[in-house]
Design a protein around this motif. Sequence first.
Motif, PDB file in Angstrom:
ATOM      1  N   LYS A  46       1.462   6.697  -6.382  1.00 27.51           N
ATOM      2  CA  LYS A  46       2.899   6.822  -6.636  1.00 27.51           C
ATOM      3  C   LYS A  46       3.224   7.073  -8.098  1.00 27.51           C
ATOM      4  O   LYS A  46       4.294   7.584  -8.415  1.00 27.51           O
ATOM      5  CB  LYS A  46       3.623   5.548  -6.178  1.00 27.51           C
ATOM      6  N   ALA A  47       2.317   6.699  -9.005  1.00 21.56           N
ATOM      7  CA  ALA A  47       2.585   6.877 -10.432  1.00 21.56           C
ATOM      8  C   ALA A  47       1.279   6.758 -11.206  1.00 21.56           C
ATOM      9  O   ALA A  47       0.359   6.061 -10.772  1.00 21.56           O
ATOM     10  CB  ALA A  47       3.577   5.834 -10.923  1.00 21.56           C
ATOM     11  N   GLN A  48       1.220   7.443 -12.360  1.00 15.25           N
ATOM     12  CA  GLN A  48       0.046   7.357 -13.231  1.00 15.25           C
ATOM     13  C   GLN A  48       0.454   7.532 -14.686  1.00 15.25           C
ATOM     14  O   GLN A  48       1.466   8.177 -14.982  1.00 15.25           O
ATOM     15  CB  GLN A  48      -0.981   8.450 -12.898  1.00 15.25           C
ATOM     16  N   ASN A  82       5.905  16.955  -1.594  1.00 18.46           N
ATOM     17  CA  ASN A  82       6.754  16.084  -2.397  1.00 18.46           C
ATOM     18  C   ASN A  82       6.751  16.450  -3.874  1.00 18.46           C
ATOM     19  O   ASN A  82       5.701  16.764  -4.431  1.00 18.46           O
ATOM     20  CB  ASN A  82       6.272  14.629  -2.257  1.00 18.46           C
ATOM     21  N   PRO A  83       7.906  16.338  -4.513  1.00 19.72           N
ATOM     22  CA  PRO A  83       7.949  16.548  -5.962  1.00 19.72           C
ATOM     23  C   PRO A  83       7.375  15.339  -6.698  1.00 19.72           C
ATOM     24  O   PRO A  83       7.282  14.242  -6.140  1.00 19.72           O
ATOM     25  CB  PRO A  83       9.443  16.700  -6.250  1.00 19.72           C
ATOM     26  N   ASP A 139       8.481   9.490  -5.415  1.00 17.24           N
ATOM     27  CA  ASP A 139       9.224   8.614  -4.511  1.00 17.24           C
ATOM     28  C   ASP A 139       8.313   7.919  -3.506  1.00 17.24           C
ATOM     29  O   ASP A 139       8.599   6.818  -3.060  1.00 17.24           O
ATOM     30  CB  ASP A 139      10.292   9.415  -3.750  1.00 17.24           C
ATOM     31  N   SER A 140       7.228   8.571  -3.130  1.00 14.90           N
ATOM     32  CA  SER A 140       6.246   7.997  -2.211  1.00 14.90           C
ATOM     33  C   SER A 140       4.861   8.413  -2.701  1.00 14.90           C
ATOM     34  O   SER A 140       4.736   9.222  -3.606  1.00 14.90           O
ATOM     35  CB  SER A 140       6.495   8.509  -0.786  1.00 14.90           C
ATOM     36  N   ALA A 141       3.832   7.866  -2.098  1.00 15.74           N
ATOM     37  CA  ALA A 141       2.473   8.202  -2.503  1.00 15.74           C
ATOM     38  C   ALA A 141       2.199   9.691  -2.242  1.00 15.74           C
ATOM     39  O   ALA A 141       2.508  10.209  -1.169  1.00 15.74           O
ATOM     40  CB  ALA A 141       1.465   7.337  -1.763  1.00 15.74           C
ATOM     41  N   VAL A 142       1.633  10.380  -3.239  1.00 19.47           N
ATOM     42  CA  VAL A 142       1.370  11.822  -3.191  1.00 19.47           C
ATOM     43  C   VAL A 142      -0.059  12.099  -3.652  1.00 19.47           C
ATOM     44  O   VAL A 142      -0.726  11.231  -4.212  1.00 19.47           O
ATOM     45  CB  VAL A 142       2.361  12.599  -4.093  1.00 19.47           C
ATOM     46  N   GLU A 171      -2.345   3.268 -12.930  1.00 16.00           N
ATOM     47  CA  GLU A 171      -1.783   3.929 -11.758  1.00 16.00           C
ATOM     48  C   GLU A 171      -1.214   2.914 -10.781  1.00 16.00           C
ATOM     49  O   GLU A 171      -1.579   1.750 -10.769  1.00 16.00           O
ATOM     50  CB  GLU A 171      -2.795   4.857 -11.072  1.00 16.00           C
ATOM     51  N   LEU A 172      -0.277   3.412  -9.966  1.00 14.46           N
ATOM     52  CA  LEU A 172       0.400   2.607  -8.967  1.00 14.46           C
ATOM     53  C   LEU A 172       0.192   3.282  -7.617  1.00 14.46           C
ATOM     54  O   LEU A 172       0.431   4.488  -7.489  1.00 14.46           O
ATOM     55  CB  LEU A 172       1.898   2.519  -9.293  1.00 14.46           C
TER      56      LEU A 172
END
Length: 173
Positions: A46-48, A82-83, A139-142, A171-172
């Motif tokens: 979801k984030a890094q 997803n963006p 917004d969601s895991a990509v 990372e999340l």
Amino acid sequence: MRYAIISITLAIGVFLSCKHHETQTVKLAKFDPVHIKVKNPVKKVKAQTFYLPVYSSIPFAEGKSFYGLSSFMAVHNTDFNNPIYITSVYYLDTEGNLIKDFLLSRVDTVMPMQTVNYFVPESDRSGVGANFILEWMADSAVNEPLVETIMVSLTSGQGVSFSSKGKILNELY
């Protein structure tokens, strides 16, 4: 006369042996990732936060001179659906000092399969230890994006270019 008959016979034979080929128009289908079958699913996040090295100038002549390079960081969104949102892009010099905040409190949206880049000119002299710090989220895991830096110089009739991959610091899932 004999040659005329042989020539006509050969011409008729060649004509009758030729097959008629119809020209077919191929219609290209629009790319649709739904039809891609995934055999080995990739890690979704979801984030890094990334650390990416930048070599804005490289030493030569026994380290007494430096060769300047322009550079850019490319961020490729590898997710089909997803963006991702780039929330921070910091450029730091060899000593860790902030040289430039590329986003200045804005967020860059990178649509599916899109790429964005952040450029540092050849005149920059932040050194061999310069780096980008990149933070992105979704917004969601990509699929995690492909992020790399590219250094280039095309001065004096010479060409130098190379790339460098970064390191994930956080990372999340």
